[in-house]
Scaffold this motif. Sequence first.
Motif, PDB file in Angstrom:
ATOM      1  N   LYS A 199     -47.594 -70.893  23.711  1.00  9.35           N
ATOM      2  CA  LYS A 199     -46.396 -70.701  23.339  1.00  9.35           C
ATOM      3  C   LYS A 199     -45.086 -70.012  23.985  1.00  9.35           C
ATOM      4  O   LYS A 199     -43.623 -70.199  24.000  1.00  9.35           O
ATOM      5  N   HIS A 200     -45.595 -68.602  25.425  1.00 10.39           N
ATOM      6  CA  HIS A 200     -44.342 -68.623  26.633  1.00 10.39           C
ATOM      7  C   HIS A 200     -43.877 -69.483  27.090  1.00 10.39           C
ATOM      8  O   HIS A 200     -42.099 -69.376  26.996  1.00 10.39           O
ATOM      9  N   LEU A 201     -44.799 -70.614  27.145  1.00  7.85           N
ATOM     10  CA  LEU A 201     -44.284 -71.923  28.413  1.00  7.85           C
ATOM     11  C   LEU A 201     -42.886 -72.705  26.687  1.00  7.85           C
ATOM     12  O   LEU A 201     -41.483 -72.739  27.224  1.00  7.85           O
ATOM     13  N   ARG A 202     -43.247 -72.854  25.817  1.00 10.13           N
ATOM     14  CA  ARG A 202     -41.856 -73.288  25.077  1.00 10.13           C
ATOM     15  C   ARG A 202     -40.709 -72.720  25.156  1.00 10.13           C
ATOM     16  O   ARG A 202     -39.904 -73.119  24.801  1.00 10.13           O
ATOM     17  N   ALA A 203     -41.096 -71.342  24.919  1.00  5.54           N
ATOM     18  CA  ALA A 203     -39.578 -70.295  24.608  1.00  5.54           C
ATOM     19  C   ALA A 203     -38.967 -70.275  25.982  1.00  5.54           C
ATOM     20  O   ALA A 203     -37.955 -70.507  26.006  1.00  5.54           O
ATOM     21  N   ILE A 204     -39.263 -70.797  26.973  1.00  7.17           N
ATOM     22  CA  ILE A 204     -39.031 -70.151  28.414  1.00  7.17           C
ATOM     23  C   ILE A 204     -38.462 -71.623  28.548  1.00  7.17           C
ATOM     24  O   ILE A 204     -36.910 -71.667  29.451  1.00  7.17           O
ATOM     25  N   PHE A 205     -38.927 -72.609  28.366  1.00  4.58           N
ATOM     26  CA  PHE A 205     -38.102 -74.234  28.783  1.00  4.58           C
ATOM     27  C   PHE A 205     -38.025 -74.227  27.761  1.00  4.58           C
ATOM     28  O   PHE A 205     -36.603 -75.237  28.568  1.00  4.58           O
ATOM     29  N   GLY A 206     -37.943 -74.096  27.076  1.00 13.99           N
ATOM     30  CA  GLY A 206     -37.318 -74.275  25.456  1.00 13.99           C
ATOM     31  C   GLY A 206     -34.894 -73.687  25.699  1.00 13.99           C
ATOM     32  O   GLY A 206     -34.780 -73.985  25.656  1.00 13.99           O
ATOM     33  N   ARG A 207     -35.606 -72.465  26.674  1.00 16.83           N
ATOM     34  CA  ARG A 207     -34.090 -71.570  26.557  1.00 16.83           C
ATOM     35  C   ARG A 207     -33.606 -72.414  27.693  1.00 16.83           C
ATOM     36  O   ARG A 207     -31.914 -72.284  27.885  1.00 16.83           O
ATOM     37  N   MET A 208     -34.139 -72.903  28.080  1.00 17.86           N
ATOM     38  CA  MET A 208     -33.607 -73.953  29.747  1.00 17.86           C
ATOM     39  C   MET A 208     -32.513 -75.754  28.989  1.00 17.86           C
ATOM     40  O   MET A 208     -32.045 -76.127  29.899  1.00 17.86           O
ATOM     41  N   GLY A 209     -33.937 -75.637  27.646  1.00 16.00           N
ATOM     42  CA  GLY A 209     -33.333 -76.905  27.644  1.00 16.00           C
ATOM     43  C   GLY A 209     -33.973 -77.981  27.833  1.00 16.00           C
ATOM     44  O   GLY A 209     -34.025 -79.011  27.513  1.00 16.00           O
ATOM     45  N   PHE A 210     -35.317 -77.585  27.739  1.00 15.67           N
ATOM     46  CA  PHE A 210     -36.301 -78.465  28.009  1.00 15.67           C
ATOM     47  C   PHE A 210     -37.491 -78.852  26.984  1.00 15.67           C
ATOM     48  O   PHE A 210     -37.324 -77.736  26.870  1.00 15.67           O
ATOM     49  N   ASN A 211     -38.122 -80.106  26.940  1.00 15.80           N
ATOM     50  CA  ASN A 211     -38.852 -80.895  25.848  1.00 15.80           C
ATOM     51  C   ASN A 211     -40.153 -80.326  26.601  1.00 15.80           C
ATOM     52  O   ASN A 211     -41.045 -80.609  27.381  1.00 15.80           O
ATOM     53  N   ASP A 212     -41.400 -80.795  25.334  1.00 11.99           N
ATOM     54  CA  ASP A 212     -42.741 -80.797  25.700  1.00 11.99           C
ATOM     55  C   ASP A 212     -43.190 -81.836  27.372  1.00 11.99           C
ATOM     56  O   ASP A 212     -43.443 -81.136  27.882  1.00 11.99           O
TER      57      ASP A 212
END
Length: 288
Positions: free
Chosen positions: A148-161
């Motif tokens: 959940k944390h990975l998706r939040a942090i990397f999502g903030r940068m604009g990255f997908n799974d």
Amino acid sequence: AGSFSPKEFVPAKEDYIKVYEAVAKRLEENEDYDDGSYGPVLVRLAWHASGTYDVETKTGGSNGATMRFQPESDHGANAGLKAARDFLEPVKAKFPWITYSDLWTLAGVCAFQQMGGPTIPWRPGRADSDISACTPDGRLPDATKEQKHLRAIFGRMGFNDQEIVALSGAHALGRCHTDRSGFDGPWTHSPTMLTNDFYRLLVDEKWNWRKWNGPAQYEDKSKTLMMLPTDMALVKDKEFKKYVEKYAKDQDAFFKDFSDVICKLFELGVPFKQEERWSFKVVEKPGS
Ligand code: CCH
């Protein structure tokens, strides 16, 4: 009488090639560091400079090189990166026209390529900011957390799974240091060569919690390799695991996606004027 502005040196591709070659030369001359290379810590510097990006506010990212300043240099996540910044000082002194923000990312590209990785297209255009552009603490991932944390942090940068998993393959390189992050050990048996071993080990090895006084981390049966909780999240999560399995089987697919995603990471938030990206040639070791 008008004021004269001094004629500014406008560097061309061949000047950046000289910088790449100077970094490669220093890597070769300093093989007594850590596992035999400054490459991994240079990669980490470029990643932590870039990974502060926030798509929403368009703040952070490699543009600015604000990790030169406190408080950003003192953020817990950046512990140990002074070694990488200091390593690059002689290069900056030799080529004073390059910005720190271009130098750090170009050194990251050089490190990946010199450690056997794919070609990573790069272009100049980053400007150094002053201390007021320092990013707040907490923008980089916390290794004690999970998907959940990975998706939040990397999502903030604009990255997908898929991009999160491809980026994580950088952990084929380097190691954790107890005096930096508190964690301990390398992820693979070849920490100075970029391979898809991070994924292969995640899939093939049996990982158990290490019994020790340090932060919670995993160890393999031989007790020589490690995984962070965030690394293990990549196989605990079904969506992430698809890509881990793909890259474990197919190093070429990993290298292609890795090149794309690192190029994107190093460009987050940079207002480039130049469209064209350049590919730099690997500097072969003398005698090889
Ligand atoms: Fe990382 N990384 N990283 N990492 N990392 C550490 C070391 C390296 C996380 C935590 C840690 C990426 C993603 C993550 C490198 C590249 C990347 C360490 C040990 C921790 C902790 C630091 C120490 O003690 O020296 C977490 C959490 C994430 C979440 O996904 C990404 C993305 C990249 C690059 C694209 C490299 C290389 C190292 C080794 C550094 C060295 O000095 O050997």
